[in-house]
Design a protein around this motif. Structure first.
Motif, short mmCIF file in Angstrom:
data_model
loop_
_atom_site.label_atom_id
_atom_site.label_comp_id
_atom_site.label_asym_id
_atom_site.label_seq_id
_atom_site.Cartn_x
_atom_site.Cartn_y
_atom_site.Cartn_z
N ASP A 134 -9.75 9.82 2.15
CA ASP A 134 -10.29 9.01 0.97
C ASP A 134 -11.38 10.87 0.46
O ASP A 134 -11.50 10.24 -0.38
N ASN A 161 -9.93 13.83 -1.54
CA ASN A 161 -9.36 13.06 -2.94
C ASN A 161 -10.63 13.68 -3.74
O ASN A 161 -10.92 13.18 -5.26
N SER A 211 -4.12 8.68 4.60
CA SER A 211 -5.05 8.74 4.36
C SER A 211 -5.68 7.71 5.01
O SER A 211 -7.09 7.85 5.77
N GLN A 212 -6.28 6.57 5.20
CA GLN A 212 -7.06 5.33 5.39
C GLN A 212 -7.00 5.43 6.87
O GLN A 212 -8.01 5.35 7.29
N THR A 245 1.06 -0.87 0.45
CA THR A 245 0.33 0.31 0.06
C THR A 245 1.35 1.35 -0.18
O THR A 245 1.85 1.44 0.46
N ARG A 246 0.30 2.19 -1.01
CA ARG A 246 1.62 2.83 -0.68
C ARG A 246 1.34 3.83 0.54
O ARG A 246 -0.05 3.86 0.85
N ASP A 294 -3.76 4.43 -6.35
CA ASP A 294 -3.24 3.71 -5.77
C ASP A 294 -1.63 4.22 -5.01
O ASP A 294 -0.77 4.09 -6.64
N THR A 307 -9.02 7.59 -7.12
CA THR A 307 -7.72 7.92 -7.03
C THR A 307 -6.78 6.85 -7.33
O THR A 307 -7.27 6.01 -6.47
N ARG A 340 -4.28 12.82 1.88
CA ARG A 340 -2.55 12.37 1.01
C ARG A 340 -2.10 13.59 0.91
O ARG A 340 -0.84 13.31 0.40
N LYS A 389 -1.40 7.41 0.96
CA LYS A 389 -2.43 6.42 0.96
C LYS A 389 -3.38 5.80 2.41
O LYS A 389 -3.81 5.95 3.22
N TYR A 390 -2.58 5.28 2.94
CA TYR A 390 -2.32 4.47 3.87
C TYR A 390 -1.94 5.44 5.11
O TYR A 390 -3.27 5.36 6.34
#
Length: 240
Positions: A118, A121, A10-11, A3-4, A240, A238, A17, A7-8
């Motif tokens: 998320d 974005n 953000s999640q 996982t980028r 990954d 968006t 991001r 992104k992580y």
């Protein structure tokens, strides 16, 4: 599956991001004790820290969605070094949040703040055509040519703005609904036509209207959040 890193972050609700990329660029994010780089990816079991604080799925918090009526003079930044006018210190919310997009310092009105990277974005992607409505006053009387030019598109920043809804509200005042967000777009459009913006207020983003006093915020209602998610369902994801 890798996982980028942005992104992580953000999640798990730590930041958007965009903010994650800035933190990475500033060398404040480590993976397994080593300073990370833009584009870094995480494997299962990797340990992430931001400024020494461990970030994992247990860090994930309840999603926060706020509507804020930004006053003139407040800067839409998470940089706490901007004093005394950064939006985070002004709101002084007890949990980490960040703004979705921005309103420039001389502008006022509706802006969202959240800890849900998320949704940031999805709302900000220009190709998703999400409406934002503004009330604008300019320095001299508006004529028919001005309204038509604003509707049809104005050449700024090496492009022509999208066709949009524009309605005159008074001698020097108009309403405009945009589906794109070029830098200082409305001000640049007016300047290109020989007008100067005196006041600019955002009164709606998608399905949420400005209904709170200047300098105050409120949480989205359940109905607003449900409708917002429905509007975002067809938004482009968006990468990954």
């Amino acid at each position: 599956m890798a996982t980028r890193l942005n992104k992580y972050l953000s999640q798990v609700g730590y930041c958007s991001r965009r903010v994650a990329d800035r933190l990475i660029e500033e060398g404040k994010v480590t993976i397994n004790g080593k300073i990370s780089r833009i584009g870094a990816k995480l494997e299962e079991g990797d340990q992430v820290k931001v400024e020494g604080q461990r970030i994992d799925k247990s860090t994930k918090q309840k999603k926060i969605y706020l509507a804020f009526n930004k006053p003139v003079g407040i800067v839409c930044t998470t940089n706490r070094k901007v004093e005394p006018a950064n939006i985070i210190d002004f709101i002084n919310y007890p949990k980490r949040i960040f703004p979705i997009g921005r309103l420039d310092k001389p502008s006022e009105g509706l802006i969202f703040l959240t800890n849900d990277g998320d949704i940031v974005n999805k709302i900000l992607r220009a190709r998703n055509n999400h409406e934002k409505e503004y009330i604008v006053s300019v320095n001299r009387v508006i004529d028919r040519d001005f309204i038509q030019s604003m509707r049809n598109g104005v050449e700024i920043l090496d492009t022509v703005t999208r066709r949009c809804f524009v309605k005159q509200l008074g001698g020097k005042k108009f309403k405009i609904i945009l589906t794109q967000g070029l830098n200082r777009q409305i001000r640049r459009m007016c300047e290109a036509l020989g007008y100067r913006v005196q006041s600019l207020k955002r009164v709606r983003i998608m399905n949420i209207n400005l209904d709170i006093p200047t300098g105050k915020y409120r949480e989205f209602t359940k109905e607003e959040l449900l409708e917002l998610n429905e509007l975002l369902e067809n938004s482009f994801k968006t990468f990954d």
